[in-house]
Design a protein around this motif. Sequence first.
Motif, PDB file in Angstrom:
ATOM      1  N   UNK A  22       0.828  -1.203   0.000  1.00 31.96           N
ATOM      2  CA  UNK A  22       0.000   0.000   0.000  1.00 31.96           C
ATOM      3  C   UNK A  22       0.866   1.256   0.000  1.00 31.96           C
ATOM      4  N   UNK A  23       1.906   1.277   0.824  1.00 32.84           N
ATOM      5  CA  UNK A  23       2.816   2.430   0.862  1.00 32.84           C
ATOM      6  C   UNK A  23       3.458   2.637  -0.502  1.00 32.84           C
ATOM      7  N   UNK A  24       3.916   1.571  -1.119  1.00 33.17           N
ATOM      8  CA  UNK A  24       4.552   1.682  -2.434  1.00 33.17           C
ATOM      9  C   UNK A  24       3.569   2.255  -3.453  1.00 33.17           C
ATOM     10  N   UNK A  25       2.347   1.751  -3.463  1.00 29.03           N
ATOM     11  CA  UNK A  25       1.336   2.244  -4.409  1.00 29.03           C
ATOM     12  C   UNK A  25       1.007   3.710  -4.128  1.00 29.03           C
ATOM     13  N   UNK A  26       0.801   4.059  -2.860  1.00 25.83           N
ATOM     14  CA  UNK A  26       0.478   5.448  -2.504  1.00 25.83           C
ATOM     15  C   UNK A  26       1.612   6.384  -2.912  1.00 25.83           C
ATOM     16  N   UNK A  27       2.849   5.985  -2.661  1.00 27.96           N
ATOM     17  CA  UNK A  27       3.987   6.841  -3.016  1.00 27.96           C
ATOM     18  C   UNK A  27       4.120   6.989  -4.527  1.00 27.96           C
ATOM     19  N   UNK A  28       3.882   5.910  -5.273  1.00 28.19           N
ATOM     20  CA  UNK A  28       3.954   5.996  -6.747  1.00 28.19           C
ATOM     21  C   UNK A  28       2.858   6.902  -7.282  1.00 28.19           C
ATOM     22  N   UNK A  29       1.666   6.803  -6.721  1.00 24.40           N
ATOM     23  CA  UNK A  29       0.550   7.626  -7.192  1.00 24.40           C
ATOM     24  C   UNK A  29       0.697   9.092  -6.784  1.00 24.40           C
ATOM     25  N   UNK A  30       1.308   9.327  -5.630  1.00 23.73           N
ATOM     26  CA  UNK A  30       1.399  10.698  -5.124  1.00 23.73           C
ATOM     27  C   UNK A  30       2.557  11.486  -5.725  1.00 23.73           C
ATOM     28  N   UNK A  31       3.484  10.832  -6.370  1.00 22.89           N
ATOM     29  CA  UNK A  31       4.551  11.544  -7.049  1.00 22.89           C
ATOM     30  C   UNK A  31       5.820  11.677  -6.240  1.00 22.89           C
TER      31      UNK A  31
END
Length: 171
Positions: A22-31
């Motif tokens: 989840x952290x990886x996905x959130x960080x990728x989506x947030x830029x």
Amino acid sequence: MWFDAWSDLGRVAAVGASAYLTVVVVLRLSGKRTLAKLNAFDLVVTVALGSTLATILLSSDVSWSEGALALALLALLQFVVAQMTSRLPWARAVVTAEPTLLLRDGRLLPDALARQRVAVDEVRQAVRATGQGDLSSVAAVVLETDGSLSVVPASQAGDRSALDGVRRETA
């Protein structure tokens, strides 16, 4: 306590793997800016992300879905603040510090050094790190909003337009 139950270890492993993804996905989506070394606000967001991840991993009182929402909320708030600060000068002034000139034309600015709590040795170290042998060969040293020191050699100062927006102190 060294050990409670295998189920607790299983929960940490399962929720930990899910929270990590989840952290990886959130960080990728947030830029890129979410983890950038830019200012105090960005540091707070980075620490909050780490704290939230630790809470998801270790607290059985917090479900994965609650933690995922918290991570997404932090990234969203950081995105909103980044958008505001890039478009509204007053918002940038509220959230980020102003870069400060610490050395001008080879001369240290004692008032600026004292106000920013920067030691002369730190300025000298930054100058040495750029390969300069003496302060007189430096046009400017700037304490940036992220706490780093930027050194502008006199030979590369040009019209000094890169220093626009930098707080200038008197010598």
